[in-house]
Design a protein around this motif. Sequence first.
Motif, short mmCIF file in Angstrom:
data_model
loop_
_atom_site.label_atom_id
_atom_site.label_comp_id
_atom_site.label_asym_id
_atom_site.label_seq_id
_atom_site.Cartn_x
_atom_site.Cartn_y
_atom_site.Cartn_z
N PHE A 257 0.84 65.76 71.86
CA PHE A 257 0.59 64.64 72.77
C PHE A 257 0.82 65.10 74.21
O PHE A 257 1.61 66.01 74.46
N ARG A 258 0.14 64.45 75.13
CA ARG A 258 0.30 64.78 76.54
C ARG A 258 0.67 63.54 77.35
O ARG A 258 0.12 62.46 77.14
N LYS A 259 1.60 63.72 78.27
CA LYS A 259 1.90 62.67 79.24
C LYS A 259 0.83 62.73 80.33
O LYS A 259 0.62 63.80 80.93
N PRO A 260 0.12 61.65 80.60
CA PRO A 260 -0.93 61.70 81.63
C PRO A 260 -0.38 62.15 82.98
O PRO A 260 0.79 61.90 83.31
N LYS A 261 -1.23 62.84 83.73
CA LYS A 261 -0.79 63.32 85.05
C LYS A 261 -0.68 62.21 86.07
O LYS A 261 0.00 62.35 87.09
N LYS A 262 -1.36 61.11 85.79
CA LYS A 262 -1.27 59.97 86.72
C LYS A 262 -1.00 58.71 85.92
O LYS A 262 -1.43 58.56 84.79
#
Length: 262
Positions: A257-262
């Motif tokens: 999973f990735r934490k959104p950059k914005k």
Amino acid sequence: MTFEFNLQGNRRGAIAALAMTLLAVSVSAAAGVPANITAAVADNARPDEDKQRDANRKPGETLAFADVTAGEQIGELTPGGGYFSRILSKAIGPKGHVFAIVPPRSPTAPADQPDRNAPIKALAADPNYSNISVEERVAGKVSLPAPVDLIFTAQNYHDLHNVPDLDVAAFNKSVFDALTPGGLYVIVDHSAQTGSGSRDTSTLHRIDVDTVRQEVTAAGFKIVARSNILKNTADDRTARVFDPTVRGKTDQFILKFRKPKK
């Protein structure tokens, strides 16, 4: 891939061509694991007991899937004896850091009860792994000295459901907050039967992959990928993971999973 041989032609040539093709495939697969991770897995300081588990746990491919790179700051949830901690330490190098996140000793624990965090504390004290520190945190929340690039956990996520009064949603939100924008949350765990949800977390120590995906994305993460490198179709997912028939060889999933950059 399909190979066809001309029985009237040069068999030796065909066999040689096949051998070269298979070698190329093998080299290509090996090339998928970066050099920093390959060297970390091959580290002579790793215990023989850990190395004997590599064939089933596939640490090189697993950490390549997790995009582990030199210089990263990593939080590892409940690292146990440090199987992955050692490899992570060497893979990220002296400019990186591994925060081994463990629950503190219970204040009500008997004085003679062994400290279950002793193995990872001993590892952190080893000069060979000076970029590892132990972070004892209250169960249910992740908080670190600084944001990290990756939160990694192997075969532990299901136990979040087994901790009394732990709010899984709040826990995943704390992981989200502990990451830098664009940071990754990578979870390896034992597969439960499809549709079983969290039913088997305390009995079989398994969890349904779809339940993990739903819980983590609810915290704001975006699913990036799923790896089946630890899939084992011989495991029907009905036995406890400690059962001798499946121990060390369970059907497992890896989610990124990735934490959104914005």
